[in-house]
Design an enzyme around this catalytic site. Structure first.
Site, PDB file in Angstrom:
ATOM      1  N   SER A 182      -6.737  -6.470  -4.588  1.00 32.71           N
ATOM      2  CA  SER A 182      -5.444  -6.404  -5.281  1.00 32.71           C
ATOM      3  C   SER A 182      -4.992  -7.829  -5.550  1.00 32.71           C
ATOM      4  O   SER A 182      -5.442  -8.767  -4.870  1.00 32.71           O
ATOM      5  CB  SER A 182      -4.437  -5.704  -4.360  1.00 32.71           C
ATOM      6  OG  SER A 182      -3.112  -5.933  -4.802  1.00 32.71           O
ATOM      7  N   TYR A 212      -0.110  -4.043   3.725  1.00 32.18           N
ATOM      8  CA  TYR A 212      -0.974  -4.013   2.532  1.00 32.18           C
ATOM      9  C   TYR A 212      -1.480  -5.417   2.204  1.00 32.18           C
ATOM     10  O   TYR A 212      -2.675  -5.619   1.958  1.00 32.18           O
ATOM     11  CB  TYR A 212      -0.168  -3.428   1.367  1.00 32.18           C
ATOM     12  CG  TYR A 212      -0.957  -3.164   0.101  1.00 32.18           C
ATOM     13  CD1 TYR A 212      -1.720  -2.005  -0.030  1.00 32.18           C
ATOM     14  CD2 TYR A 212      -0.922  -4.050  -0.966  1.00 32.18           C
ATOM     15  CE1 TYR A 212      -2.423  -1.744  -1.199  1.00 32.18           C
ATOM     16  CE2 TYR A 212      -1.622  -3.800  -2.135  1.00 32.18           C
ATOM     17  CZ  TYR A 212      -2.367  -2.642  -2.251  1.00 32.18           C
ATOM     18  OH  TYR A 212      -3.065  -2.383  -3.414  1.00 32.18           O
TER      19      TYR A 212
HETATM   20  P1  NAD Z   1      -4.984   6.730  -6.083  1.00 29.03           P
HETATM   21  O1  NAD Z   1      -3.917   7.204  -5.154  1.00 29.03           O
HETATM   22  O2  NAD Z   1      -4.975   7.221  -7.500  1.00 29.03           O
HETATM   23  O3  NAD Z   1      -6.400   7.025  -5.422  1.00 29.03           O
HETATM   24  C1  NAD Z   1      -6.624   6.789  -4.055  1.00 29.03           C
HETATM   25  C2  NAD Z   1      -7.889   7.498  -3.645  1.00 29.03           C
HETATM   26  O4  NAD Z   1      -8.098   7.264  -2.242  1.00 29.03           O
HETATM   27  C3  NAD Z   1      -7.829   9.015  -3.838  1.00 29.03           C
HETATM   28  O5  NAD Z   1      -9.108   9.487  -4.192  1.00 29.03           O
HETATM   29  C4  NAD Z   1      -7.443   9.504  -2.437  1.00 29.03           C
HETATM   30  O6  NAD Z   1      -7.826  10.846  -2.190  1.00 29.03           O
HETATM   31  C5  NAD Z   1      -8.218   8.530  -1.571  1.00 29.03           C
HETATM   32  N1  NAD Z   1      -7.677   8.433  -0.218  1.00 29.03           N
HETATM   33  C6  NAD Z   1      -6.383   8.181   0.127  1.00 29.03           C
HETATM   34  N2  NAD Z   1      -6.258   8.193   1.475  1.00 29.03           N
HETATM   35  C7  NAD Z   1      -7.503   8.447   1.975  1.00 29.03           C
HETATM   36  C8  NAD Z   1      -8.036   8.603   3.286  1.00 29.03           C
HETATM   37  N3  NAD Z   1      -7.257   8.490   4.384  1.00 29.03           N
HETATM   38  N4  NAD Z   1      -9.350   8.884   3.429  1.00 29.03           N
HETATM   39  C9  NAD Z   1     -10.156   9.013   2.338  1.00 29.03           C
HETATM   40  N5  NAD Z   1      -9.706   8.877   1.080  1.00 29.03           N
HETATM   41  C10 NAD Z   1      -8.402   8.603   0.899  1.00 29.03           C
HETATM   42  O7  NAD Z   1      -4.903   5.124  -6.020  1.00 29.03           O
HETATM   43  P2  NAD Z   1      -5.367   3.994  -7.048  1.00 29.03           P
HETATM   44  O8  NAD Z   1      -4.128   3.464  -7.695  1.00 29.03           O
HETATM   45  O9  NAD Z   1      -6.510   4.433  -7.889  1.00 29.03           O
HETATM   46  O10 NAD Z   1      -5.847   2.882  -6.003  1.00 29.03           O
HETATM   47  C11 NAD Z   1      -7.198   2.692  -5.641  1.00 29.03           C
HETATM   48  C12 NAD Z   1      -7.377   1.328  -4.984  1.00 29.03           C
HETATM   49  O11 NAD Z   1      -6.931   0.304  -5.879  1.00 29.03           O
HETATM   50  C13 NAD Z   1      -6.570   1.138  -3.696  1.00 29.03           C
HETATM   51  O12 NAD Z   1      -7.330   0.414  -2.753  1.00 29.03           O
HETATM   52  C14 NAD Z   1      -5.383   0.307  -4.141  1.00 29.03           C
HETATM   53  O13 NAD Z   1      -4.850  -0.483  -3.101  1.00 29.03           O
HETATM   54  C15 NAD Z   1      -6.032  -0.553  -5.206  1.00 29.03           C
HETATM   55  N6  NAD Z   1      -5.052  -1.097  -6.170  1.00 29.03           N
HETATM   56  C16 NAD Z   1      -4.305  -0.271  -6.954  1.00 29.03           C
HETATM   57  C17 NAD Z   1      -3.390  -0.821  -7.835  1.00 29.03           C
HETATM   58  C18 NAD Z   1      -2.534   0.025  -8.732  1.00 29.03           C
HETATM   59  O14 NAD Z   1      -1.617  -0.536  -9.356  1.00 29.03           O
HETATM   60  N7  NAD Z   1      -2.770   1.307  -8.865  1.00 29.03           N
HETATM   61  C19 NAD Z   1      -3.260  -2.212  -7.901  1.00 29.03           C
HETATM   62  C20 NAD Z   1      -4.038  -3.019  -7.098  1.00 29.03           C
HETATM   63  C21 NAD Z   1      -4.949  -2.440  -6.224  1.00 29.03           C
END
Ligand code: NAD
Length: 251
Positions: free
Chosen positions: A133, A146
């Protein structure tokens, strides 16, 4: 289809960024292993779409990660993407939330890596891609767990890069700014209520305030970078932290 014959595990691939990466790797011929939560119908549709297997399990628990790795088999491309967020002042931060966020965002990546690396070393080829991130490079208030976990994930990535450099295996992280995913979209109604703002104000004045382009990153953009990192031309990307944040961390 340059990934034919390669097996890719993407954690947290039932939605958002992980799902986009799974689709991108599948499109290049990789055999995909999905992980993450979701209702039965959604998971059935995804496994059919991607000719994939899905391994359930809570990756905040060591047993969950070990069960996933045992079911997944030898992995050539490991994408550590599962993650969660919690926002609170440090003195009020629930201790169990701290433990959960460090476990899911950081410790799970250590466990998947330690279990995936022996095959990569033996095969002489591997790719580890950690979805960190902008918060792996910079901080925001109220996100102590985080920010700590994502900085840790960037450090783990560098260490893996050094250990694996002579085994045809690279480790990099991709560090997005705000990406338009269900996780982000679902935060809008609550933020509207707590800050007494319109949807447009939440997007402009809260979410995109630090993102110079004033646009969300798209999950497909992240997927395209992940696919690129698997190419031979990317074999000298090792230990990199690739920012995809519209310029946020350039400030
Ligand atoms: P999302 O919520 O759409 O997807 C998260 C995924 O992780 C889902 O498939 C969920 O089922 C799974 N998950 C959650 N808790 C879990 C657990 N305890 N065990 C197994 N699986 C689990 O989120 P996203 O926005 O696609 O984020 C994905 C990654 O990208 C994360 O690591 C997040 O920190 C990072 N990220 C996201 C953003 C953003 O703006 N969306 C920005 C920077 C980084």
């Amino acid at each position: 289809m340059f990934l034919q014959g390669k097996r890719a595990l993407i954690t947290g691939s039932t939605s958002g960024i992980g799902l986009a990466i799974a689709r991108g790797l599948h499109a290049e011929g990789a055999q995909v292993v999905l992980s993450g939560f979701g209702d039965e119908a959604t998971i059935a549709a995804l496994t059919a779409e991607l000719s994939a297997i899905h391994v359930p399990g809570d990756l905040s628990q060591r047993e969950g990660v070990e069960a996933l790795m045992a079911a997944a088999g030898p992995i050539d491309i490991l994408v550590n993407n599962a993650g969660a967020q919690f926002v609170a002042p440090v003195e009020e931060f629930p201790v169990e939330k701290w433990d959960f966020i460090i476990a899911l965002n950081l410790t799970a990546a250590f466990h998947t890596a330690r279990l995936a690396v022996p095959h990569m070393k033996q095969a002489g080829w591997g790719r580890i891609i950690n979805i960190a991130s902008a918060h792996s490079l910079t901080a925001s208030p109220f996100k102590s767990a985080y920010v700590s976990a994502k900085h840790g994930l960037a450090g783990l990535t560098k260490t893996l890069a050094l250990e694996l450099a002579t085994f045809g295996t690279t480790a990099n992280c991709i560090s997005p700014g705000y990406v338009w995913t269900p996780l982000v979209e679902n935060q809008i109604p609550d933020t509207m209520k707590t800050r007494n703002m319109t949807r447009e104000e939440v997007i402009r004045d809260v979410m995109l305030v630090r993102q110079p382009t004033k646009r969300f990153v798209q999950p497909e953009d992240i997927a395209a970078m992940a696919v690129f990192l698997c190419r031979e031309e990317a074999s000298n990307f090792n230990g990199s932290n690739v920012s995809m944040d519209g310029g946020w961390t350039a400030e």
